[in-house]
Design a protein around this motif. Structure first.
Motif, short mmCIF file in Angstrom:
data_model
loop_
_atom_site.label_atom_id
_atom_site.label_comp_id
_atom_site.label_asym_id
_atom_site.label_seq_id
_atom_site.Cartn_x
_atom_site.Cartn_y
_atom_site.Cartn_z
N THR A 5 0.86 -1.17 0.00
CA THR A 5 0.00 0.00 0.00
C THR A 5 0.90 1.23 0.00
O THR A 5 1.80 1.33 0.83
CB THR A 5 -0.91 0.01 1.24
OG1 THR A 5 -1.63 -1.21 1.27
CG2 THR A 5 -1.88 1.16 1.19
N LEU A 6 0.66 2.13 -0.93
CA LEU A 6 1.51 3.30 -1.11
C LEU A 6 0.70 4.55 -0.81
O LEU A 6 -0.42 4.70 -1.30
CB LEU A 6 2.00 3.32 -2.56
CG LEU A 6 3.16 4.19 -2.93
CD1 LEU A 6 4.40 3.78 -2.16
CD2 LEU A 6 3.44 4.06 -4.41
N ILE A 7 1.25 5.42 0.03
CA ILE A 7 0.62 6.70 0.35
C ILE A 7 1.50 7.79 -0.24
O ILE A 7 2.66 7.93 0.15
CB ILE A 7 0.45 6.90 1.88
CG1 ILE A 7 -0.45 5.80 2.46
CG2 ILE A 7 -0.16 8.25 2.19
CD1 ILE A 7 0.27 4.72 3.12
N GLU A 8 0.95 8.55 -1.19
CA GLU A 8 1.71 9.60 -1.87
C GLU A 8 1.12 10.97 -1.58
O GLU A 8 -0.03 11.09 -1.18
CB GLU A 8 1.66 9.38 -3.39
CG GLU A 8 2.28 8.12 -3.88
CD GLU A 8 2.14 7.95 -5.38
OE1 GLU A 8 1.19 8.51 -5.97
OE2 GLU A 8 2.99 7.26 -5.96
N GLY A 9 1.93 12.00 -1.81
CA GLY A 9 1.44 13.37 -1.73
C GLY A 9 1.70 14.08 -0.42
O GLY A 9 1.22 15.18 -0.22
N PHE A 10 2.48 13.48 0.48
CA PHE A 10 2.76 14.13 1.76
C PHE A 10 3.71 15.30 1.52
O PHE A 10 4.73 15.16 0.87
CB PHE A 10 3.39 13.14 2.74
CG PHE A 10 3.61 13.72 4.11
CD1 PHE A 10 2.60 13.75 5.03
CD2 PHE A 10 4.85 14.24 4.46
CE1 PHE A 10 2.80 14.29 6.29
CE2 PHE A 10 5.06 14.77 5.71
CZ PHE A 10 4.04 14.80 6.63
N ILE A 11 3.36 16.45 2.06
CA ILE A 11 4.20 17.64 1.95
C ILE A 11 4.67 18.01 3.35
O ILE A 11 3.86 18.36 4.20
CB ILE A 11 3.42 18.81 1.32
CG1 ILE A 11 2.96 18.43 -0.07
CG2 ILE A 11 4.28 20.07 1.29
CD1 ILE A 11 2.03 19.42 -0.70
N GLY A 12 5.96 17.90 3.57
CA GLY A 12 6.49 18.24 4.88
C GLY A 12 7.89 17.74 5.08
O GLY A 12 8.55 17.25 4.16
N SER A 13 8.35 17.83 6.31
CA SER A 13 9.72 17.44 6.63
C SER A 13 9.84 15.92 6.65
O SER A 13 8.87 15.21 6.92
CB SER A 13 10.12 18.02 7.99
OG SER A 13 9.41 17.36 9.01
N PRO A 14 11.03 15.42 6.39
CA PRO A 14 11.25 13.97 6.41
C PRO A 14 10.97 13.35 7.78
O PRO A 14 10.50 12.21 7.87
CB PRO A 14 12.72 13.81 6.05
CG PRO A 14 13.07 15.05 5.30
CD PRO A 14 12.21 16.13 5.88
N ASP A 15 11.20 14.10 8.86
CA ASP A 15 10.93 13.58 10.20
C ASP A 15 9.44 13.37 10.42
O ASP A 15 9.02 12.37 10.99
CB ASP A 15 11.49 14.52 11.27
CG ASP A 15 13.01 14.55 11.27
OD1 ASP A 15 13.63 13.55 10.83
OD2 ASP A 15 13.58 15.56 11.71
N ASP A 16 8.62 14.33 9.96
CA ASP A 16 7.17 14.18 10.10
C ASP A 16 6.65 13.03 9.24
O ASP A 16 5.73 12.33 9.63
CB ASP A 16 6.46 15.49 9.73
CG ASP A 16 6.74 16.60 10.73
OD1 ASP A 16 7.07 16.28 11.90
OD2 ASP A 16 6.65 17.78 10.36
N LEU A 17 7.26 12.85 8.07
CA LEU A 17 6.88 11.75 7.20
C LEU A 17 7.18 10.41 7.88
O LEU A 17 6.36 9.50 7.87
CB LEU A 17 7.61 11.84 5.86
CG LEU A 17 7.36 10.72 4.86
CD1 LEU A 17 5.95 10.83 4.30
CD2 LEU A 17 8.37 10.76 3.75
N LYS A 18 8.35 10.32 8.50
CA LYS A 18 8.72 9.08 9.20
C LYS A 18 7.81 8.82 10.39
O LYS A 18 7.44 7.68 10.66
CB LYS A 18 10.18 9.13 9.63
CG LYS A 18 11.13 9.00 8.47
CD LYS A 18 12.57 8.98 8.92
CE LYS A 18 13.49 9.17 7.76
NZ LYS A 18 14.11 8.01 7.26
N ASP A 19 7.42 9.87 11.10
CA ASP A 19 6.51 9.71 12.24
C ASP A 19 5.14 9.19 11.78
O ASP A 19 4.57 8.28 12.40
CB ASP A 19 6.33 11.03 13.00
CG ASP A 19 7.59 11.45 13.72
OD1 ASP A 19 8.46 10.59 13.96
OD2 ASP A 19 7.69 12.64 14.07
N LEU A 20 4.62 9.75 10.69
CA LEU A 20 3.34 9.30 10.15
C LEU A 20 3.46 7.85 9.67
O LEU A 20 2.58 7.03 9.92
CB LEU A 20 2.88 10.20 9.02
CG LEU A 20 1.54 9.86 8.37
CD1 LEU A 20 0.41 9.92 9.40
CD2 LEU A 20 1.26 10.78 7.20
N GLY A 21 4.56 7.53 9.00
CA GLY A 21 4.78 6.17 8.54
C GLY A 21 4.88 5.18 9.68
O GLY A 21 4.33 4.08 9.62
#
Length: 111
Positions: A51-67
């Protein structure tokens, strides 16, 4: 991120110092302004579904936290890099429910 040097071939000035381009730190948009796309993918994965979630706009740290939050709630592995979150297995419906509860705008792409 490493600082980039400006292109300079040669300088005769003995006191010349390289000028570095400033790193651009992308601010994370609030969840209600994010437009995420949830889709299934099995390209270059030997037939395994992710499952791929695309379109996140933000810092890499916030992306990792959401992931990390999504991986723990789905009980699967995965990764988060380059603005994409990858979760092993078909968890589209569950992920869409979780993201909507968090306040994200979510759209299902593909079948």
């Amino acid at each position: 991120m490493a600082k980039k040097k400006k292109n300079i071939v040669y300088s005769t000035n003995p006191d010349y110092n390289y000028e570095y381009e400033e790193d651009f730190v992308e601010e994370t948009l609030p969840p209600n302004q994010q437009k995420l796309k949830v889709l299934l993918d099995k390209k270059q994965r030997k037939g395994k579904v992710v499952t791929l979630i695309e379109g996140f706009i933000g810092s890499p740290d916030d992306l990792k936290d959401l992931g990390k939050m999504l991986k723990s709630k789905c009980g699967g592995g995965g990764s988060a890099k380059d603005g994409e979150i990858l979760i092993q297995g078909d968890h589209r419906d569950k992920i869409m429910d979780i993201l909507k509860a968090e306040g994200y705008q979510v759209k299902r792409v593909g079948g």
